[in-house]
Write a protein that holds these residues in place. Structure first.
Motif, mmCIF file in Angstrom:
data_model
loop_
_atom_site.group_PDB
_atom_site.id
_atom_site.type_symbol
_atom_site.label_atom_id
_atom_site.label_comp_id
_atom_site.label_asym_id
_atom_site.label_seq_id
_atom_site.Cartn_x
_atom_site.Cartn_y
_atom_site.Cartn_z
ATOM 1 N N VAL A 1 43.260 22.122 40.424
ATOM 2 C CA VAL A 1 42.828 23.530 40.839
ATOM 3 C C VAL A 1 42.002 23.028 42.212
ATOM 4 O O VAL A 1 41.388 24.031 42.868
ATOM 5 N N ALA B 1 44.358 26.381 44.137
ATOM 6 C CA ALA B 1 43.251 27.175 43.834
ATOM 7 C C ALA B 1 43.385 28.600 44.386
ATOM 8 O O ALA B 1 43.152 29.599 43.756
ATOM 9 N N SER B 2 43.946 28.648 45.403
ATOM 10 C CA SER B 2 44.378 30.082 46.030
ATOM 11 C C SER B 2 45.277 30.690 45.182
ATOM 12 O O SER B 2 45.342 31.944 44.640
ATOM 13 N N VAL C 1 45.754 30.163 41.910
ATOM 14 C CA VAL C 1 45.300 30.309 40.558
ATOM 15 C C VAL C 1 44.354 31.654 40.775
ATOM 16 O O VAL C 1 44.314 32.716 39.912
ATOM 17 N N ALA C 2 43.614 31.772 41.852
ATOM 18 C CA ALA C 2 42.790 32.914 42.135
ATOM 19 C C ALA C 2 43.503 34.268 42.292
ATOM 20 O O ALA C 2 43.159 35.250 41.639
ATOM 21 N N GLU D 1 44.771 34.835 38.575
ATOM 22 C CA GLU D 1 43.834 35.426 37.737
ATOM 23 C C GLU D 1 43.247 37.054 38.067
ATOM 24 O O GLU D 1 43.241 37.914 37.153
ATOM 25 N N ARG E 1 44.208 40.061 35.509
ATOM 26 C CA ARG E 1 43.009 40.931 35.230
ATOM 27 C C ARG E 1 43.367 42.466 35.336
ATOM 28 O O ARG E 1 42.901 43.422 34.666
ATOM 29 N N CYS F 1 43.231 34.562 31.568
ATOM 30 C CA CYS F 1 43.752 33.446 31.696
ATOM 31 C C CYS F 1 43.211 32.114 31.139
ATOM 32 O O CYS F 1 41.874 32.062 31.326
ATOM 33 N N VAL G 1 37.759 31.567 42.934
ATOM 34 C CA VAL G 1 38.000 30.018 42.730
ATOM 35 C C VAL G 1 39.008 29.706 44.129
ATOM 36 O O VAL G 1 39.183 28.342 44.130
ATOM 37 N N ALA G 2 39.218 30.549 45.078
ATOM 38 C CA ALA G 2 39.957 30.198 45.898
ATOM 39 C C ALA G 2 39.035 29.538 47.136
ATOM 40 O O ALA G 2 39.220 28.877 48.056
ATOM 41 N N ALA H 1 36.194 25.795 43.670
ATOM 42 C CA ALA H 1 37.576 25.169 42.849
ATOM 43 C C ALA H 1 37.473 23.669 42.499
ATOM 44 O O ALA H 1 37.710 23.304 41.656
ATOM 45 N N ALA I 1 37.652 22.587 38.669
ATOM 46 C CA ALA I 1 38.437 21.435 38.498
ATOM 47 C C ALA I 1 37.484 20.555 37.489
ATOM 48 O O ALA I 1 38.137 19.885 36.666
ATOM 49 N N LEU J 1 39.166 31.202 32.404
ATOM 50 C CA LEU J 1 38.565 31.491 33.673
ATOM 51 C C LEU J 1 38.530 32.954 34.123
ATOM 52 O O LEU J 1 39.157 33.583 33.846
ATOM 53 N N CYS K 1 37.355 35.115 37.439
ATOM 54 C CA CYS K 1 36.912 35.269 38.675
ATOM 55 C C CYS K 1 36.289 36.308 39.084
ATOM 56 O O CYS K 1 37.188 37.698 39.047
#
Lengths: 341, 341
Positions: A77, A83-84, A86-87, A90, A94, A100, B77-78, B83, B87, B102, B104
């Motif tokens: 991540v 990372a983006s 996952v963002a 998430e 939500r 998650c 997290v982005a 990030a 990690a 997680l 955000c």
């Protein structure tokens, strides 16, 4: 530790099909929901008994006992693209009231299998694998653990593709994305177009095919010495290119922005003008693309659209409806000053 | 929705203290572990009954019923720094067999409170909040939701500080980190040092104090017009600086690498030489720092050490041992060609 079962077990889809109901109905029967008539319950239960079917995590997840939790697995991540993703995932989950659980598996085959196994033990409602690294080199055996997982919960691949009943894939059209930019470069008279890549994943190979086909369709030969595999760290890419003798190119296309930044550093260190002498195009349209000078043109692989689509599709599926197994989203070139297209 | 309780409830620490045992022992009693003698069990139970104590999530988490899960909350997290923190945390937690959920939260006060509340409902063993954004402007009221949460599970702040029994803070020494680099710039004869920041968080204010103190200690005046607040997007920073009239500086220190890249773009657009005419220093030592030309000197805020320390400390605590409430890790300047220090 469970022993590997040699015979394929029936899953909720099979039961639904045999009983002539939706998977949501099977799930409601498992959870003894009052929403299902006694008649239907009896029919579904008869099929379950006949087939010796024990409800799995997926069936539980659909019903009242759902943990409202989705497992997200990505290699790392700390990588900007993941990372983006996952963002976005998430945030979208939500919206539907889902949590998650994140697992960063690394890139090793063994670790990826372990990640999937551990997450399944958590009674997640579904699994999302981010990145085409979850496909190995595309062989059947490499994806067996994903196919196995999809018997327990629906599995969503972001930028990966495995053809299987319980697996749903949402991908950027990376072949077409690279094909189009290489065509444009060729049309502008670029003849020696470098292709930089840092993995042999499904997505990287798709991009390479796009590159090769575009060259051929524009009457250019594929020169193997212009296809350069190099691990993605900006300075290392620059240094690697500096170490190559007789490397001549008038454009570079990379499978990831960091590689393109490395190429840009090399070109400028060589004293060549960008974009006049060399055009450079990155991929992912990340923040890295706007840090360098000139800023990089980059193929936008539509991460936000992919992730949103994956989650929306998942929710439709969890509601017992049919969804597509493969959804392809087109890429888009974001033009900046590293090209004169 | 629970009603807010006006009277402070006793927590596991109080019971442990009153019974003269460790919190781990209290937890084992709650879970009726065979590891605790009947005599000790009787004593602890007597205290619990006397105090009308109902075991909370924390106590459950410590014992056999632990979900082995830690909640991680970060605004976004982005963001590259978050990030990499997530990690590192995930990887370290995994070493101990813990999963992470997680969340955000975004940057809004209301959303942050909601995030903490939702995660607590998940029976996590502990909570980690990444970034000093979880402290508001430092007022008592802003941190009440974190203090409340720490009655249920231990709360770890990465780069934040709240003084409270159940809250454990692991921070980079951002004050000293900025103080040191500004001193070096002043010693090299730099007189007009720009300070770029994009938040009023605890950590950003610490950095500002470091900047101001370093100026004063080197006989330079604090010029308010050189403290520039601007939201962190590279091009916007450049454009914002372009729009300032009479802005003259011979060095720039930023609270984040992206801001420093924006300043670099501004300086080069103005035709000034870096580092000869202007020195530029970023913060976080992220990938952004090596994308630009010249590459940025940057204060390494030691994210990996912070996260590893936080998780190790958490595990020690969950084992019932005492740990420090505040651990400060020194920063380190990584020198590159944007400075001639």
């Amino acid at each position: 530790m469970q022993q590997r079962k040699e015979v394929r077990e029936l899953n909720i889809y099979d039961i639904a099909k045999l009983a002539g109901v939706s998977i949501a109905t099977v799930s409601r029967v498992v959870n003894d929901s009052p929403k299902v008539s006694e008649k239907t319950k009896a029919r579904v239960r008869a099929v379950m008994k006949e087939q010796n079917y024990t409800p799995n995590v997926f069936a539980r997840g659909l019903g009242l006992n759902s943990m409202q939790t989705v497992g997200i697995i990505c290699p790392d991540v700390a990588d900007a693209y993941m990372a983006s993703a996952v963002a976005y995932l998430e945030k979208r989950l939500r919206c539907y009231g889902y949590d998650c659980i994140l697992y960063c598996s690394g890139y090793e085959e063994k670790a990826k299998k372990k990640a999937v196994k551990l997450i399944l033990n958590k009674r997640v409602d579904a699994l999302i694998l981010v990145g085409s690294q979850y496909m190995g080199d595309g062989g059947e055996s490499d994806t067996r653990y994903i196919r196995e997982a999809s018997k327990e919960v629906p599995v969503f691949l972001i930028n990966g593709y495995v053809r299987c009943d319980g697996i749903y894939c949402v991908l950027a059209d990376s072949y077409q994305g690279i094909y189009d930019v290489v065509c444009r470069l060729a049309e502008q008279g670029r003849k020696r177009i470098l292709f930089l890549y840092d993995s042999n994943s499904y997505s990287a190979l798709e991009k390479m095919h796009g590159y090769e086909d575009a060259l051929r369709d524009n009457g250019l030969q594929v020169d193997e010495s212009l296809k350069i595999y190099v691990k993605n760290k900006i300075q290392q890419v620059r240094d690697y290119l500096m170490a190559q003798e007789d490397l001549v190119f008038d454009a570079a296309v990379a499978t990831e922005d960091g590689l393109a930044v490395g190429a840009l550093k090399y070109v400028r260190q060589k004293g060549c003008a960008v974009p006049e002498e060399v055009n450079i195009i990155g991929y992912n349209n990340s923040e890295l693309a706007v840090c360098c000078e000139p800023e990089l043109s980059s193929v936008d692989s539509r991460g936000e659209v992919l992730c949103k689509t994956a989650v929306d599709t998942m929710m439709t599926l969890l509601n017992g409806e049919h969804v597509k197994h493969k959804i392809v989203v087109p890429c888009r070139l974001v033009k900046r000053r590293s090209t004169n297209l």
